[in-house]
Design an enzyme around this catalytic site. Structure first.
Site, PDB file in Angstrom:
ATOM      1  N   ARG A 136      -2.048   4.365   7.384  1.00 37.57           N
ATOM      2  CA  ARG A 136      -2.145   5.491   8.304  1.00 37.57           C
ATOM      3  C   ARG A 136      -3.057   6.533   7.672  1.00 37.57           C
ATOM      4  NH1 ARG A 136      -0.615   2.547  11.640  1.00 37.57           N
ATOM      5  NH2 ARG A 136       1.204   2.693  13.024  1.00 37.57           N
ATOM      6  N   GLU A 154      -7.272  11.107  14.200  1.00 39.41           N
ATOM      7  CA  GLU A 154      -7.987  10.169  15.070  1.00 39.41           C
ATOM      8  C   GLU A 154      -8.048  10.696  16.507  1.00 39.41           C
ATOM      9  OE1 GLU A 154      -5.918   6.457  14.602  1.00 39.41           O
ATOM     10  OE2 GLU A 154      -6.424   6.293  12.500  1.00 39.41           O
ATOM     11  N   HIS A 176      -9.646   2.196  13.837  1.00 37.64           N
ATOM     12  CA  HIS A 176      -8.235   1.792  13.855  1.00 37.64           C
ATOM     13  C   HIS A 176      -8.056   0.487  14.637  1.00 37.64           C
ATOM     14  CE1 HIS A 176      -3.832   3.423  13.671  1.00 37.64           C
ATOM     15  NE2 HIS A 176      -3.894   2.113  13.487  1.00 37.64           N
TER      16      HIS A 176
END
Length: 315
Positions: free
Chosen positions: A233, A262, A280
Protein backbone atom coordinates in the site's frame (compact mmCIF):
# COMPACT_ATOMS: atom_id res chain seq x y z
CA UNK A 1 -31.24 -13.69 -1.50
CA UNK A 2 -32.90 -10.79 -3.29
CA UNK A 3 -33.78 -9.39 0.12
CA UNK A 4 -30.08 -8.75 0.80
CA UNK A 5 -29.47 -5.13 -0.09
CA UNK A 6 -25.88 -4.69 -1.28
CA UNK A 7 -24.18 -1.30 -1.48
CA UNK A 8 -21.42 -1.22 -4.10
CA UNK A 9 -19.00 1.57 -3.24
CA UNK A 10 -16.96 1.90 -6.43
CA UNK A 11 -17.13 0.74 -10.07
CA UNK A 12 -15.58 -2.71 -10.48
CA UNK A 13 -15.42 -5.18 -13.35
CA UNK A 14 -18.78 -5.59 -15.16
CA UNK A 15 -18.84 -9.30 -14.33
CA UNK A 16 -19.01 -8.59 -10.59
CA UNK A 17 -21.69 -5.95 -11.00
CA UNK A 18 -23.78 -8.30 -13.16
CA UNK A 19 -23.45 -11.21 -10.73
CA UNK A 20 -24.42 -9.04 -7.76
CA UNK A 21 -27.36 -7.59 -9.71
CA UNK A 22 -28.62 -11.10 -10.53
CA UNK A 23 -28.61 -12.33 -6.95
CA UNK A 24 -29.19 -9.34 -4.71
CA UNK A 25 -30.76 -5.92 -4.56
CA UNK A 26 -27.86 -3.79 -5.72
CA UNK A 27 -27.37 -0.15 -4.79
CA UNK A 28 -24.65 1.71 -6.72
CA UNK A 29 -23.21 4.27 -4.34
CA UNK A 30 -20.82 5.70 -6.93
CA UNK A 31 -23.69 6.64 -9.27
CA UNK A 32 -25.47 8.79 -6.69
CA UNK A 33 -25.11 12.53 -7.28
CA UNK A 34 -26.05 13.29 -3.67
CA UNK A 35 -24.47 10.49 -1.68
CA UNK A 36 -25.69 11.61 1.74
CA UNK A 37 -29.28 11.76 0.49
CA UNK A 38 -28.85 8.41 -1.28
CA UNK A 39 -27.68 6.73 1.93
CA UNK A 40 -30.45 8.28 3.97
CA UNK A 41 -33.04 7.03 1.47
CA UNK A 42 -31.76 3.44 1.31
CA UNK A 43 -30.02 3.00 4.69
CA UNK A 44 -32.55 0.56 6.15
CA UNK A 45 -32.47 -1.65 3.03
CA UNK A 46 -28.69 -2.06 2.91
CA UNK A 47 -27.31 -5.11 4.74
CA UNK A 48 -24.03 -5.56 2.87
CA UNK A 49 -21.24 -3.36 1.55
CA UNK A 50 -18.88 -4.28 -1.29
CA UNK A 51 -15.70 -2.21 -1.38
CA UNK A 52 -12.19 -2.52 -2.76
CA UNK A 53 -8.71 -1.08 -2.31
CA UNK A 54 -9.97 2.39 -3.24
CA UNK A 55 -13.19 2.76 -1.24
CA UNK A 56 -14.33 0.51 1.58
CA UNK A 57 -16.42 0.88 4.72
CA UNK A 58 -15.46 3.82 6.91
CA UNK A 59 -16.78 4.39 10.42
CA UNK A 60 -18.98 7.15 9.04
CA UNK A 61 -20.50 4.86 6.43
CA UNK A 62 -21.05 2.06 8.95
CA UNK A 63 -22.79 4.47 11.33
CA UNK A 64 -25.11 5.52 8.50
CA UNK A 65 -26.24 1.91 7.89
CA UNK A 66 -28.17 0.61 10.92
CA UNK A 67 -28.90 -2.81 9.37
CA UNK A 68 -25.43 -3.52 8.00
CA UNK A 69 -24.45 -7.17 8.53
CA UNK A 70 -21.41 -7.81 6.32
CA UNK A 71 -18.62 -5.99 4.50
CA UNK A 72 -17.10 -7.92 1.59
CA UNK A 73 -14.05 -6.19 0.19
CA UNK A 74 -12.85 -7.03 -3.30
CA UNK A 75 -9.22 -6.91 -2.16
CA UNK A 76 -6.89 -8.72 0.19
CA UNK A 77 -6.00 -5.50 2.01
CA UNK A 78 -8.30 -4.32 4.77
CA UNK A 79 -7.04 -0.77 5.26
CA UNK A 80 -10.20 0.74 3.75
CA UNK A 81 -12.44 -1.06 6.24
CA UNK A 82 -12.87 0.20 9.79
CA UNK A 83 -12.34 -3.15 11.47
CA UNK A 84 -12.75 -1.74 14.98
CA UNK A 85 -16.20 -0.39 14.14
CA UNK A 86 -17.15 -3.69 12.49
CA UNK A 87 -16.07 -5.58 15.59
CA UNK A 88 -18.08 -3.26 17.85
CA UNK A 89 -21.19 -3.69 15.71
CA UNK A 90 -20.80 -7.44 15.15
CA UNK A 91 -20.49 -6.89 11.39
CA UNK A 92 -18.83 -9.71 9.46
CA UNK A 93 -15.93 -8.95 7.12
CA UNK A 94 -14.55 -10.93 4.18
CA UNK A 95 -11.74 -10.31 1.72
CA UNK A 96 -10.19 -12.05 -1.29
CA UNK A 97 -6.93 -13.73 -0.19
CA UNK A 98 -4.95 -16.38 -2.09
CA UNK A 99 -6.51 -15.84 -5.53
CA UNK A 100 -4.39 -12.75 -6.18
CA UNK A 101 -1.15 -13.98 -4.61
CA UNK A 102 0.44 -15.20 -7.85
CA UNK A 103 -0.29 -12.05 -9.82
CA UNK A 104 1.04 -9.71 -7.15
CA UNK A 105 4.15 -11.83 -6.61
CA UNK A 106 4.75 -12.01 -10.37
CA UNK A 107 4.46 -8.25 -10.59
CA UNK A 108 6.91 -7.75 -7.73
CA UNK A 109 9.55 -9.78 -9.57
CA UNK A 110 8.71 -7.90 -12.76
CA UNK A 111 9.22 -4.57 -10.99
CA UNK A 112 12.61 -5.70 -9.66
CA UNK A 113 13.83 -6.70 -13.12
CA UNK A 114 12.32 -3.64 -14.82
CA UNK A 115 13.90 -1.30 -12.29
CA UNK A 116 17.38 -2.82 -12.25
CA UNK A 117 17.53 -3.44 -16.02
CA UNK A 118 15.77 -0.16 -16.97
CA UNK A 119 13.34 -2.05 -19.21
CA UNK A 120 10.76 0.76 -19.32
CA UNK A 121 13.42 3.44 -19.85
CA UNK A 122 15.05 1.34 -22.58
CA UNK A 123 11.69 0.98 -24.29
CA UNK A 124 11.26 4.77 -24.25
CA UNK A 125 14.80 5.14 -25.60
CA UNK A 126 13.91 3.07 -28.65
CA UNK A 127 10.50 4.68 -29.21
CA UNK A 128 12.00 8.19 -29.15
CA UNK A 129 14.50 7.24 -31.83
CA UNK A 130 17.45 7.70 -29.46
CA UNK A 131 19.03 4.33 -30.23
CA UNK A 132 19.50 5.39 -33.83
CA UNK A 133 20.60 8.89 -32.90
CA UNK A 134 22.71 8.37 -29.78
CA UNK A 135 23.75 4.73 -29.98
CA UNK A 136 23.62 2.04 -27.33
CA UNK A 137 21.73 2.49 -24.08
CA UNK A 138 23.80 2.80 -20.90
CA UNK A 139 24.73 -0.30 -18.91
CA UNK A 140 22.32 -1.34 -16.15
CA UNK A 141 22.41 -3.68 -13.13
CA UNK A 142 22.10 -7.47 -12.94
CA UNK A 143 19.12 -8.90 -11.04
CA UNK A 144 20.08 -12.56 -10.54
CA UNK A 145 21.90 -13.13 -7.26
CA UNK A 146 20.79 -9.91 -5.61
CA UNK A 147 19.87 -10.11 -1.92
CA UNK A 148 16.13 -9.61 -1.41
CA UNK A 149 14.73 -8.28 1.86
CA UNK A 150 10.99 -8.72 2.27
CA UNK A 151 8.91 -6.74 4.74
CA UNK A 152 5.98 -9.02 5.56
CA UNK A 153 6.29 -12.74 4.89
CA UNK A 154 2.62 -13.54 4.51
CA UNK A 155 1.08 -15.26 1.50
CA UNK A 156 2.34 -12.70 -1.00
CA UNK A 157 5.71 -12.18 0.66
CA UNK A 158 6.34 -15.91 0.68
CA UNK A 159 5.36 -16.23 -2.98
CA UNK A 160 7.82 -13.44 -3.85
CA UNK A 161 10.55 -15.22 -1.88
CA UNK A 162 9.98 -18.49 -3.73
CA UNK A 163 10.16 -16.74 -7.09
CA UNK A 164 13.31 -14.86 -6.08
CA UNK A 165 15.00 -18.17 -5.25
CA UNK A 166 14.67 -19.18 -8.90
CA UNK A 167 17.01 -16.28 -9.71
CA UNK A 168 19.54 -17.41 -7.08
CA UNK A 169 18.61 -14.48 -4.86
CA UNK A 170 19.28 -14.91 -1.12
CA UNK A 171 16.14 -13.94 0.79
CA UNK A 172 15.75 -12.40 4.23
CA UNK A 173 12.70 -10.89 5.89
CA UNK A 174 11.19 -8.75 8.61
CA UNK A 175 7.81 -9.48 10.19
CA UNK A 176 6.06 -9.16 13.53
CA UNK A 177 7.57 -12.48 14.60
CA UNK A 178 10.00 -15.06 13.26
CA UNK A 179 8.50 -17.84 11.15
CA UNK A 180 9.44 -21.32 12.34
CA UNK A 181 8.62 -22.99 9.03
CA UNK A 182 10.90 -21.02 6.67
CA UNK A 183 14.64 -21.10 6.10
CA UNK A 184 15.08 -17.41 5.26
CA UNK A 185 17.17 -15.17 7.50
CA UNK A 186 15.02 -13.17 9.93
CA UNK A 187 15.63 -9.60 11.02
CA UNK A 188 13.72 -8.22 13.99
CA UNK A 189 14.45 -4.66 12.86
CA UNK A 190 13.47 -3.30 9.44
CA UNK A 191 16.45 -0.91 9.41
CA UNK A 192 18.82 -3.87 9.78
CA UNK A 193 17.00 -5.67 6.98
CA UNK A 194 17.33 -2.65 4.69
CA UNK A 195 21.03 -2.32 5.48
CA UNK A 196 21.65 -5.95 4.53
CA UNK A 197 19.80 -6.29 1.24
CA UNK A 198 20.06 -5.00 -2.31
CA UNK A 199 16.32 -4.87 -2.89
CA UNK A 200 13.77 -4.07 -0.18
CA UNK A 201 10.26 -5.30 -0.95
CA UNK A 202 7.22 -4.01 0.93
CA UNK A 203 4.61 -6.78 1.06
CA UNK A 204 2.97 -6.19 4.44
CA UNK A 205 -0.55 -4.95 5.24
CA UNK A 206 -1.06 -1.26 5.97
CA UNK A 207 -1.74 -0.81 9.68
CA UNK A 208 -1.01 1.84 12.29
CA UNK A 209 2.28 0.04 12.97
CA UNK A 210 3.37 -0.20 9.33
CA UNK A 211 2.37 3.32 8.25
CA UNK A 212 5.52 4.94 6.78
CA UNK A 213 7.57 1.89 7.72
CA UNK A 214 9.88 2.87 4.85
CA UNK A 215 10.95 6.19 6.33
CA UNK A 216 14.13 8.23 5.91
CA UNK A 217 16.12 6.03 8.30
CA UNK A 218 15.16 2.87 6.39
CA UNK A 219 15.82 4.48 3.00
CA UNK A 220 19.25 5.68 4.12
CA UNK A 221 20.02 2.16 5.38
CA UNK A 222 19.02 0.78 1.96
CA UNK A 223 21.52 3.16 0.41
CA UNK A 224 22.56 4.50 -3.00
CA UNK A 225 22.81 1.03 -4.58
CA UNK A 226 19.60 -0.27 -3.03
CA UNK A 227 16.20 -0.52 -4.70
CA UNK A 228 12.78 -0.18 -3.07
CA UNK A 229 9.82 -2.18 -4.38
CA UNK A 230 6.30 -1.47 -3.10
CA UNK A 231 3.43 -3.76 -4.05
CA UNK A 232 1.64 -3.36 -0.70
CA UNK A 233 0.00 0.00 0.00
CA UNK A 234 1.23 3.50 -0.78
CA UNK A 235 1.35 4.81 2.80
CA UNK A 236 3.85 2.10 3.75
CA UNK A 237 6.34 4.58 2.29
CA UNK A 238 7.04 8.12 3.45
CA UNK A 239 6.61 9.34 -0.12
CA UNK A 240 8.19 12.81 0.17
CA UNK A 241 11.24 11.21 1.79
CA UNK A 242 11.46 8.64 -1.00
CA UNK A 243 11.26 11.35 -3.66
CA UNK A 244 14.06 13.28 -1.96
CA UNK A 245 16.17 10.14 -1.54
CA UNK A 246 15.82 9.29 -5.24
CA UNK A 247 16.53 12.84 -6.44
CA UNK A 248 19.56 13.07 -4.13
CA UNK A 249 20.69 9.57 -5.22
CA UNK A 250 20.64 8.29 -1.64
CA UNK A 251 18.54 5.37 -2.93
CA UNK A 252 19.41 3.59 -6.16
CA UNK A 253 15.95 3.09 -7.61
CA UNK A 254 12.30 2.21 -6.99
CA UNK A 255 9.56 0.10 -8.51
CA UNK A 256 6.18 1.32 -7.29
CA UNK A 257 2.72 -0.10 -7.93
CA UNK A 258 1.06 1.90 -5.14
CA UNK A 259 1.17 5.49 -3.90
CA UNK A 260 0.12 7.55 -0.89
CA UNK A 261 -2.63 9.58 -2.60
CA UNK A 262 -3.72 7.53 -5.60
CA UNK A 263 -4.10 8.36 -8.41
CA UNK A 264 -1.78 11.30 -7.66
CA UNK A 265 1.87 10.41 -8.27
CA UNK A 266 4.80 12.75 -7.52
CA UNK A 267 5.74 14.32 -10.85
CA UNK A 268 9.38 14.55 -9.79
CA UNK A 269 9.58 10.79 -10.45
CA UNK A 270 8.37 10.94 -14.04
CA UNK A 271 11.74 11.60 -15.66
CA UNK A 272 13.82 9.21 -13.55
CA UNK A 273 15.05 6.20 -15.54
CA UNK A 274 15.71 4.24 -12.34
CA UNK A 275 12.07 4.42 -11.25
CA UNK A 276 9.20 2.28 -12.58
CA UNK A 277 5.68 3.56 -11.91
CA UNK A 278 2.53 1.45 -12.24
CA UNK A 279 -1.13 2.43 -11.63
CA UNK A 280 -1.89 -0.08 -8.83
CA UNK A 281 -2.26 -3.10 -11.10
CA UNK A 282 -0.91 -5.85 -8.83
CA UNK A 283 -3.97 -8.07 -9.18
CA UNK A 284 -5.24 -6.57 -12.43
CA UNK A 285 -5.46 -9.57 -14.73
CA UNK A 286 -8.69 -10.85 -16.22
CA UNK A 287 -8.28 -14.23 -14.56
CA UNK A 288 -7.61 -12.94 -11.06
CA UNK A 289 -10.24 -10.21 -11.08
CA UNK A 290 -12.82 -12.82 -12.09
CA UNK A 291 -11.69 -15.10 -9.24
CA UNK A 292 -11.84 -12.19 -6.80
CA UNK A 293 -15.34 -11.31 -7.97
CA UNK A 294 -16.46 -14.92 -7.50
CA UNK A 295 -15.17 -14.86 -3.91
CA UNK A 296 -17.09 -11.67 -3.15
CA UNK A 297 -20.29 -13.17 -4.54
CA UNK A 298 -19.83 -16.54 -2.80
CA UNK A 299 -19.21 -14.86 0.55
CA UNK A 300 -22.38 -12.80 0.22
CA UNK A 301 -24.35 -15.85 -0.87
CA UNK A 302 -23.08 -17.83 2.10
CA UNK A 303 -24.07 -15.01 4.45
CA UNK A 304 -27.54 -14.68 2.91
CA UNK A 305 -28.12 -18.43 3.28
CA UNK A 306 -26.77 -18.59 6.84
CA UNK A 307 -23.80 -20.74 5.81
CA UNK A 308 -20.14 -20.39 6.87
CA UNK A 309 -18.30 -17.62 5.04
CA UNK A 310 -15.69 -18.66 2.48
CA UNK A 311 -12.94 -16.21 3.48
CA UNK A 312 -13.90 -14.61 6.80
CA UNK A 313 -11.63 -12.04 8.41
CA UNK A 314 -10.92 -12.69 12.05
CA UNK A 315 -11.91 -9.61 14.02
Amino acid sequence: MESLGVLMMHPMIPYLQEELDKRFRLFRYYDASNKKEFLSLHAHSIKAVVGNSIVGASAELIDALPNLEIVSTNSVGLDKVDLRKCRERGIKVTNTPDVLTDDVADLAIGLMICTLRHICASDRYVRKGLWKGLGEYKLTTKFSGKTIGIVGLGRIGLAIAKRAEAFDCPVSYFSRSQKSDVKYKYYSDVVDLAANCNILVLACPLTEETYHIANRVVLDALGPKGVLINIGRGPLVDEPELVKALLEKRVGGAGLDVFEDEPVVPEELFELDNVVLLPHVGSATVETRMDMADLVVKNLEAHALGKPLITPVCL
